[in-house]
Enzyme design. Structure first.
Site, PDB file in Angstrom:
ATOM      1  N   LYS A 112       0.839  -1.201   0.000  1.00 44.97           N
ATOM      2  CA  LYS A 112       0.000   0.000   0.000  1.00 44.97           C
ATOM      3  C   LYS A 112       0.876   1.255   0.000  1.00 44.97           C
ATOM      4  CE  LYS A 112      -3.866  -2.470   2.036  1.00 44.97           C
ATOM      5  NZ  LYS A 112      -4.672  -2.882   3.163  1.00 44.97           N
ATOM      6  N   GLN A 117      -4.821  -1.625   9.333  1.00 41.59           N
ATOM      7  CA  GLN A 117      -4.712  -2.957   8.730  1.00 41.59           C
ATOM      8  C   GLN A 117      -5.316  -4.028   9.648  1.00 41.59           C
ATOM      9  OE1 GLN A 117      -3.670  -3.441   5.608  1.00 41.59           O
ATOM     10  NE2 GLN A 117      -3.971  -5.638   5.727  1.00 41.59           N
ATOM     11  N   ASP A 119     -11.328   2.586   3.664  1.00 47.43           N
ATOM     12  CA  ASP A 119     -11.659   1.163   3.517  1.00 47.43           C
ATOM     13  C   ASP A 119     -13.170   0.981   3.321  1.00 47.43           C
ATOM     14  OD1 ASP A 119      -9.538  -0.718   3.640  1.00 47.43           O
ATOM     15  OD2 ASP A 119      -9.223  -0.276   5.765  1.00 47.43           O
TER      16      ASP A 119
HETATM   17  N1  GUN Z   1      -6.965  -6.890   5.787  1.00 46.01           N
HETATM   18  C1  GUN Z   1      -7.234  -7.632   4.685  1.00 46.01           C
HETATM   19  N2  GUN Z   1      -7.807  -6.860   3.730  1.00 46.01           N
HETATM   20  C2  GUN Z   1      -7.884  -5.615   4.250  1.00 46.01           C
HETATM   21  C3  GUN Z   1      -8.364  -4.384   3.740  1.00 46.01           C
HETATM   22  O1  GUN Z   1      -8.860  -4.286   2.602  1.00 46.01           O
HETATM   23  N3  GUN Z   1      -8.266  -3.325   4.576  1.00 46.01           N
HETATM   24  C4  GUN Z   1      -7.752  -3.419   5.843  1.00 46.01           C
HETATM   25  N4  GUN Z   1      -7.723  -2.319   6.593  1.00 46.01           N
HETATM   26  N5  GUN Z   1      -7.297  -4.558   6.330  1.00 46.01           N
HETATM   27  C5  GUN Z   1      -7.354  -5.636   5.546  1.00 46.01           C
END
Ligand code: GUN
Length: 286
Positions: free
Chosen positions: A52, A96, A119
């Site tokens: 990311k 995350q 998100d």
């Molecule tokens: N863990 C797995 N996929 C995601 C996501 O799309 N966003 C976040 N914040 N955590 C994750």
């Protein structure tokens, strides 16, 4: 033999568009910032967070990483989120998941300001999705819709089957397909006669978390198969939920793992962060 839906190509297309807009904003004196919070040292989460951050750099979004130790308390985490909610240079906040067991994920999500919830996990944003009036869409389902659009895959009137009912993928995926006029069935671990349902799917989305869960006998000839799985096989290699080598012989389109849905999730996060920055700076831009 199925055509491969190339997530790397489509995600690059999305990121190129984001990059242009980020540059245009910078010329107007507006920067775009994303805060990424990671708690503990789960190796998979570390890889996702690094990817990311790399994507942010590629499109000109400023990323700030907040790496907190495993034993972080709820109070400490909520205090950081509160600070980021008020920080002007931060337009998006991503925490995350999964979090260490002692932390309450639901409470964490509910404390992120909805306008910075890139998100789209907050109840306000999921509510907006339900009524089809939204600013952000959850990154994985929105990335899948973008791939279908890029490859001109019709959803209107099609039978779409989603396997998995998570808040992050299954439920919003069903909603987005429904908004694009598909007839949607959501299957899950308690679904009876799963194969009877999946073999009627024109579009089949697998978000199960089990290697080779979707076998060729479950797939209709000519179906579009989207694999959201991110599993490790016995050799430690990344693989999806679909038995790719057999299903690709039957499907019309299929996403590979890696290189399918994964890159789209990150591209959509970039798009959502840009959207957040535009909304938060609306008076300065126009
Ligand atoms: N863990 C797995 N996929 C995601 C996501 O799309 N966003 C976040 N914040 N955590 C994750």
């Amino acid at each position: 033999m199925a055509k491969i839906i190339d997530g790397k190509v489509v995600s690059q297309f999305v990121k190129d568009g984001v990059k242009k807009e980020v540059e245009a904003l910078r010329e107007k004196g507006v920067s775009v910032g994303l805060a990424v919070i990671i708690v503990g040292d789960d190796p998979a989460s570390r890889t996702y967070v690094n990817n990311k951050k790399k994507a942010c750099e590629a499109v000109g979004i400023i990323s700030e990483e907040y790496a907190l130790p495993e034993q972080t308390t709820m109070e400490e985490l909520l205090s950081l989120i509160d600070r980021l909610n008020h920080k002007k240079s931060i337009n998006g906040i991503l925490c995350q998941l999964p979090l260490p067991k002692h932390l309450d994920e639901k409470l964490v999500i509910e404390n992120i300001a909805p306008e910075k919830d890139v998100d789209a996990f907050h109840a306000i944003n999921t509510g907006h999705i339900m009524i089809g009036d939204y600013s952000f869409l959850p990154c994985t389902p929105a990335g899948i819709m973008e791939m279908l659009k890029y490859y001109d895959i019709e959803t209107c009137g099609k039978n779409a089957v989603v396997i998995g009912r998570s808040n992050i993928v299954g439920k919003p995926m069903a909603m987005l397909l429904l908004q694009k006029d598909a007839t949607v069935t959501v299957c899950h671990s308690k679904t009876a006669n799963l194969k009877e349902i999946t073999e009627r799917a024109d579009i089949l989305v697998a978000a199960v978390g089990k290697e080779k869960f979707v076998t060729a006998d479950m797939v209709k000839e000519g179906a579009v198969v989207i694999d959201v799985g991110m599993n490790r096989n016995s050799e430690g290699k990344l693989c999806g939920d679909v038995d790719f080598s057999q299903v690709e012989k039957k499907a019309s389109y299929i996403t590979p793992v890696p290189g399918g849905v994964g890159p789209m999730t990150i591209a959509t996060l970039m798009k959502n962060t840009l959207t957040a920055a535009k909304q938060q700076n609306a008076k300065r831009i126009f």
